[in-house]
Design a protein around this motif. Structure first.
Motif, PDB file in Angstrom:
ATOM      1  N   ARG A 232       1.147  11.342  -4.226  1.00 20.40           N
ATOM      2  CA  ARG A 232       1.796  10.493  -5.225  1.00 20.40           C
ATOM      3  C   ARG A 232       1.644   9.012  -4.868  1.00 20.40           C
ATOM      4  O   ARG A 232       1.506   8.165  -5.748  1.00 20.40           O
ATOM      5  CB  ARG A 232       3.279  10.847  -5.320  1.00 20.40           C
ATOM      6  CG  ARG A 232       3.561  12.201  -5.940  1.00 20.40           C
ATOM      7  CD  ARG A 232       3.690  12.084  -7.440  1.00 20.40           C
ATOM      8  NE  ARG A 232       3.968  13.380  -8.062  1.00 20.40           N
ATOM      9  CZ  ARG A 232       4.105  13.549  -9.355  1.00 20.40           C
ATOM     10  NH1 ARG A 232       3.989  12.502 -10.176  1.00 20.40           N
ATOM     11  NH2 ARG A 232       4.340  14.746  -9.866  1.00 20.40           N
ATOM     12  N   GLN A 233       1.688   8.716  -3.584  1.00 19.20           N
ATOM     13  CA  GLN A 233       1.519   7.326  -3.159  1.00 19.20           C
ATOM     14  C   GLN A 233       0.099   6.835  -3.418  1.00 19.20           C
ATOM     15  O   GLN A 233      -0.105   5.677  -3.792  1.00 19.20           O
ATOM     16  CB  GLN A 233       1.853   7.187  -1.673  1.00 19.20           C
ATOM     17  CG  GLN A 233       3.343   7.223  -1.356  1.00 19.20           C
ATOM     18  CD  GLN A 233       3.616   6.993   0.110  1.00 19.20           C
ATOM     19  OE1 GLN A 233       3.091   7.714   0.970  1.00 19.20           O
ATOM     20  NE2 GLN A 233       4.428   6.002   0.415  1.00 19.20           N
ATOM     21  N   ARG A 234      -0.871   7.711  -3.216  1.00 20.80           N
ATOM     22  CA  ARG A 234      -2.269   7.310  -3.445  1.00 20.80           C
ATOM     23  C   ARG A 234      -2.570   7.186  -4.941  1.00 20.80           C
ATOM     24  O   ARG A 234      -3.533   6.503  -5.321  1.00 20.80           O
ATOM     25  CB  ARG A 234      -3.218   8.337  -2.809  1.00 20.80           C
ATOM     26  CG  ARG A 234      -3.185   8.340  -1.289  1.00 20.80           C
ATOM     27  CD  ARG A 234      -4.339   9.163  -0.722  1.00 20.80           C
ATOM     28  NE  ARG A 234      -4.249  10.565  -1.117  1.00 20.80           N
ATOM     29  CZ  ARG A 234      -3.600  11.499  -0.422  1.00 20.80           C
ATOM     30  NH1 ARG A 234      -2.960  11.162   0.703  1.00 20.80           N
ATOM     31  NH2 ARG A 234      -3.567  12.752  -0.839  1.00 20.80           N
ATOM     32  N   PRO A 236      -0.270   6.038  -7.617  1.00 23.29           N
ATOM     33  CA  PRO A 236       1.070   5.549  -7.963  1.00 23.29           C
ATOM     34  C   PRO A 236       1.370   5.558  -9.460  1.00 23.29           C
ATOM     35  O   PRO A 236       0.473   5.460 -10.296  1.00 23.29           O
ATOM     36  CB  PRO A 236       1.068   4.123  -7.421  1.00 23.29           C
ATOM     37  CG  PRO A 236      -0.367   3.722  -7.401  1.00 23.29           C
ATOM     38  CD  PRO A 236      -1.126   4.970  -7.078  1.00 23.29           C
ATOM     39  N   LYS A 243       7.783   4.398  -8.336  1.00 25.17           N
ATOM     40  CA  LYS A 243       7.065   3.978  -7.119  1.00 25.17           C
ATOM     41  C   LYS A 243       8.030   3.843  -5.947  1.00 25.17           C
ATOM     42  O   LYS A 243       7.777   4.326  -4.838  1.00 25.17           O
ATOM     43  CB  LYS A 243       6.377   2.627  -7.352  1.00 25.17           C
ATOM     44  CG  LYS A 243       5.079   2.669  -8.116  1.00 25.17           C
ATOM     45  CD  LYS A 243       4.486   1.257  -8.136  1.00 25.17           C
ATOM     46  CE  LYS A 243       3.245   1.187  -8.999  1.00 25.17           C
ATOM     47  NZ  LYS A 243       2.703  -0.190  -9.055  1.00 25.17           N
ATOM     48  N   VAL A 246       9.177   7.275  -4.679  1.00 25.70           N
ATOM     49  CA  VAL A 246       8.148   7.974  -3.918  1.00 25.70           C
ATOM     50  C   VAL A 246       8.017   7.377  -2.522  1.00 25.70           C
ATOM     51  O   VAL A 246       7.916   8.106  -1.522  1.00 25.70           O
ATOM     52  CB  VAL A 246       6.805   7.921  -4.668  1.00 25.70           C
ATOM     53  CG1 VAL A 246       5.667   8.406  -3.769  1.00 25.70           C
ATOM     54  CG2 VAL A 246       6.868   8.756  -5.937  1.00 25.70           C
ATOM     55  N   ASN A 247       8.027   6.049  -2.420  1.00 23.20           N
ATOM     56  CA  ASN A 247       7.916   5.398  -1.107  1.00 23.20           C
ATOM     57  C   ASN A 247       9.113   5.738  -0.223  1.00 23.20           C
ATOM     58  O   ASN A 247       8.969   5.943   0.990  1.00 23.20           O
ATOM     59  CB  ASN A 247       7.799   3.885  -1.279  1.00 23.20           C
ATOM     60  CG  ASN A 247       6.473   3.469  -1.888  1.00 23.20           C
ATOM     61  OD1 ASN A 247       5.476   4.171  -1.756  1.00 23.20           O
ATOM     62  ND2 ASN A 247       6.454   2.335  -2.564  1.00 23.20           N
ATOM     63  N   ALA A 250       8.690   9.333   1.066  1.00 24.77           N
ATOM     64  CA  ALA A 250       7.687   9.400   2.143  1.00 24.77           C
ATOM     65  C   ALA A 250       8.286   8.954   3.469  1.00 24.77           C
ATOM     66  O   ALA A 250       8.096   9.603   4.513  1.00 24.77           O
ATOM     67  CB  ALA A 250       6.477   8.545   1.785  1.00 24.77           C
TER      68      ALA A 250
END
Length: 438
Positions: A232-234, A236, A243, A246-247, A250
């Motif tokens: 998901r981070q790759r 976004p 965003k 998700v960060n 992680a």
């Protein structure tokens, strides 16, 4: 184990045990009792020790699974000196709840919650929603509402809102146009949040079972969630709140599960599961260290206890054969060969070599399907890998969560009701024990 307070403000603690017998995973309630004293580490440790002694298992405890509360963690780790495993579901709950409590995501959740509360509270709104669903050819579904103590209830509430979006929007526009409505962008964000949380819900369900082996899945599940969030981070989202969520996920997953391969009992359970073995590990060094520990444990299990001098004398008097006659000296020209092959002959193999050969043979076998029963696999090969099979029984019995104890309280809550609030704690204890174990 877990703690719970009834509607009569009485505090209870439940202790369940999970073990392998006849290559089947079994679960039982050991006790559900009142904790009259304050919940200090010392008091909790005394109660756990009492239960273990009553059942005669104080020397058979492979691990103790609890939530993340500091008092119980200290009781198990520092006072009782048992192997402690933090509840996987509780850690996931902390991670997800923290991620959705960000300002913008939380504001969105509160909007959905206010709509859910209105529809569930109003009979007119509920009837209108059903009518709109029929008109649109949809299945009649009710709104769900979240519960503060369970993060997945928030997920279910938002997911249900997505499923009935069109009839719900129409109902609110007709009946209560003053209630804050979700904008098109907020509906998109709601859907993305649900898509992100879905794997967390699936893992929670997978790990909360008490009928199947779960401890060996912990490393695999944690790494799987980390990979999903990294993807998901790759790739976004176009929405900044998503965003940020998700960060946060992680970072929190790394904080809580980054060192999960170093949790010894979970690592050993993973290695001894014929579905996973070393392939569940991301760091090779952790896998190799786990192999060494399993070999050491298997060697210890295989090492016979030497009889005392008195026992030897008694056996000699009874015609026993404990004391072997002196062996003949080995000719010099055979000495080198004998030294190299001694441990290879049946009957003279030392326990360490036997355990090492077993683990090599076990790891060389192909993985079994993910949905296969690992205990059935071990049942068939118990005689082939006798030493590490002994270790396996003390590892694959470990459950990943304290959910089994929480389920006991669900039953307790059905016993202690407003109409049965005068039941004595001793009577509740007996009823819960019978209900859980019969």
């Amino acid at each position: 184990m877990n703690c719970w307070t009834s509607n009569t403000t009485t505090s209870y603690m439940s202790v369940t045990c999970h073990y392998i017998t006849d290559f089947k995973l079994r679960s039982n309630l050991l006790d559900c009792f009142v904790v009259a004293e304050s919940h200090t580490s010392q008091n909790l440790a005394q109660e756990l020790s009492r239960v273990a002694k009553e059942w005669g298992i104080q020397d058979k405890i492979a691990a103790c699974v609890t939530d993340n509360a500091s008092n119980i963690v200290k009781a198990v780790n520092d006072i009782l000196k048992w192997n402690h495993v933090r509840c996987f579901a509780h850690l996931l709950n902390l991670t997800v709840r923290s991620s959705v409590h960000q300002t913008e995501i939380q504001a969105l959740i509160l909007k959905v919650k206010s709509i859910a509360e209105y529809v569930r509270r109003s009979t007119v709104a509920s009837a209108k929603l059903r009518e709109m669903q029929l008109q649109m050819g949809q299945v009649q579904l009710r709104m769900k509402q979240d519960v503060a103590t369970r993060w997945n209830s928030t997920y279910f509430m938002m997911q249900r809102a997505i499923e009935i979006k069109e009839p719900l929007v129409s109902t609110m526009a007709l009946l209560n146009p003053l209630l804050p409505a979700l904008t098109p962008e907020e509906w998109d964000i709601t859907k993305e949040v649900c898509d992100i949380l879905k794997p967390f819900e699936e893992v929670t369900v997978e790990m909360s079972s008490e009928r199947f082996v779960t401890g060996s899945k912990a490393i695999l599940m944690a790494r799987g969630l980390q990979r999903i969030v990294a993807h998901r981070q790759r790739n976004p989202s176009t929405h900044e709140p998503v965003k940020g969520m998700v960060n946060f996920l992680a970072a929190d997953l790394e904080k809580r599960f980054g060192q999960i391969e170093r949790v010894r009992v979970l690592a050993e359970a993973t290695l001894l599961d014929p579905r996973f073995k070393k392939h569940a590990f991301v760091i090779e060094r952790n896998a190799e260290e786990t192999v060494s520990r399993v070999v050491g444990a298997a060697t210890h299990a295989a090492t016979p206890t030497l009889p005392s001098t008195e026992e030897e004398e008694e056996e000699e008097e009874e015609g026993g054969t404990t004391v072997n006659p002196p062996s003949e000296p080995v000719p010099q020209f055979w000495a080198d060969f004998e030294e190299r092959v001694t441990t290879l002959r049946p009957g003279v193999q030392n326990p360490s070599t036997g355990a090492m050969l077993e683990i090599k043979g076990f790891l060389a076998e192909p993985l079994i399907p993910r949905k296969a029963d690992p205990l059935e696999w071990w049942r068939v090969r118990a005689l082939v890998y006798q030493n590490i099979c002994t270790v396996m029984k003390t590892r694959l019995c470990i459950v990943a969560t304290s959910v089994p104890s929480e389920r006991v309280f669900s039953k307790t809550g059905q016993i202690i009701t407003d109409r049965r609030n005068r039941l004595s704690p001793s009577k509740v204890r007996e009823l819960v024990f019978l209900n859980a174990n019969l």
